[in-house]
Design a protein around this motif. Structure first.
Motif, PDB file in Angstrom:
ATOM      1  N   TYR A 211       0.836  -1.210   0.000  1.00  0.00           N
ATOM      2  CA  TYR A 211       0.000   0.000   0.000  1.00  0.00           C
ATOM      3  C   TYR A 211       0.868   1.256   0.000  1.00  0.00           C
ATOM      4  CZ  TYR A 211      -2.866   3.784   1.820  1.00  0.00           C
ATOM      5  OH  TYR A 211      -3.475   4.998   1.991  1.00  0.00           O
TER       6      TYR A 211
ATOM      7  N   TYR B 248       0.983   3.992  -2.972  1.00  0.00           N
ATOM      8  CA  TYR B 248       0.623   5.378  -2.659  1.00  0.00           C
ATOM      9  C   TYR B 248       1.729   6.324  -3.116  1.00  0.00           C
ATOM     10  CZ  TYR B 248      -1.469   9.210   0.032  1.00  0.00           C
ATOM     11  OH  TYR B 248      -2.073  10.384   0.402  1.00  0.00           O
TER      12      TYR B 248
ATOM     13  N   GLN C 151       2.123  16.874  -2.165  1.00  0.00           N
ATOM     14  CA  GLN C 151       1.893  15.492  -2.592  1.00  0.00           C
ATOM     15  C   GLN C 151       3.208  14.801  -2.938  1.00  0.00           C
ATOM     16  OE1 GLN C 151      -0.852  16.263  -5.828  1.00  0.00           O
ATOM     17  NE2 GLN C 151      -2.614  15.646  -4.601  1.00  0.00           N
TER      18      GLN C 151
ATOM     19  N   GLY D 274       4.572  11.503  -1.173  1.00  0.00           N
ATOM     20  CA  GLY D 274       4.908  10.327  -1.974  1.00  0.00           C
ATOM     21  C   GLY D 274       6.330   9.873  -1.723  1.00  0.00           C
TER      22      GLY D 274
END
Length: 276
Positions: A21, A25, A92, A96
């Motif tokens: 996950y 992501y 973001q 990340g």
């Protein structure tokens, strides 16, 4: 498989699902080449955890490899905003980057944990049992992902995503998912199989060897920018790989020389002192 080993395999599988996950992501906000270079640092964390968990012995070559890979990640981090995609905000991008780095740390922990499980298991570890462990790990990881997808309602958008898939339509979309699933299962069998046959550190190195291939394919297929910082990080990574494998080859030759004993000499014939 006895109950303690089943429980341990299930826990490792849940950690593997969490790692998947985190990686997925992070990949949503990073270029493929950048994320692969960050994932390549898992070898450094692998070495650290292996040292404390399974008493992994190090050579100057393996230490050199770990240091070079860590420096490569630092080079990327210092130019974190240089290859940010146009549709991704700086926040973001940072999230990340951190998610992918955490995924690398977690994967570096999982491989030594598998080796520790082999050592602590109160039953003989055969390759058949290794396949059973892999199956339990995969099922636990799949359950982790499925529960999350059900809670988030992801299954409702799969059909829409398939229809809007730009390459080959919905049929190719589903076919691609199945192929990727099969490839990842083969990858996991190989990764934990190397832990069984050699060590968790060797498995981590072989995983990291794919880094140059990913770099080249990302630039060729997605036309990603390959700036100087990525080139330096890639060069350091390749240097680290070569250093590790050279050290392993030298260690293997030394062990082989030590195990090859000289030919056993025949004992002397007894002397007959009797007189005729």
């Amino acid at each position: 498989m006895k109950t303690p080993l089943f429980i341990a395999s299930s826990v490792i599988g849940l950690l593997l699902g969490l790692d998947n996950y985190l990686y997925a992501y992070g990949l949503a906000y990073l270029p493929v080449s950048t994320s692969s270079l960050i994932v390549g640092t898992q070898l450094a964390f692998n070495a650290i955890f292996a040292f404390f968990m399974v008493k992994q012995k190090f050579t100057p070559f393996s230490i050199n490899a770990v240091v070079l890979l860590t420096i490569g990640c630092g080079v990327l981090a210092s130019h974190a905003d240089g290859d940010r995609p146009a549709h991704v905000t700086y926040k973001q991008y940072v999230i990340g980057f951190l998610m992918t780095l955490i995924a690398a740390i977690l994967y570096g922990f999982i491989l030594p944990l598998v080796e520790l499980t082999y050592k602590k298991a109160r039953q003989e570890i055969t390759y058949t049992l290794v396949l059973e462990i892999q199956m339990v790990m995969s099922l636990a990881a799949s359950c982790f992902c499925l529960v999350g997808m059900i809670i988030d309602g992801d299954f409702k958008v799969i059909a829409t995503e398939a229809r809007e898939f730009k390459i080959g339509g919905s049929m190719f979309y589903y076919t691609l998912i199945v192929i990727i699933g099969i490839i990842w299962q083969g990858f996991l069998v190989g990764a934990i199989g190397i832990v069984f046959c050699a060590s968790s550190l060797a498995s981590g190195v072989l995983v990291s060897v794919l880094l140059p291939v990913t770099e080249v394919l990302a630039v060729a297929c997605f036309r990603e920018k390959f700036k100087a910082d990525k080139g330096v990080a890639l060069l350091l990574s390749l240097w680290g790989f070569v250093s590790y494998f050279y050290g392993e080859i030298k260690s293997g030759k030394k062990v082989l020389e030590n195990t090859q004993s000289p030919e056993t000499e025949l004992p002397p014939l007894p002397v007959n002192d009797s007189t005729v």
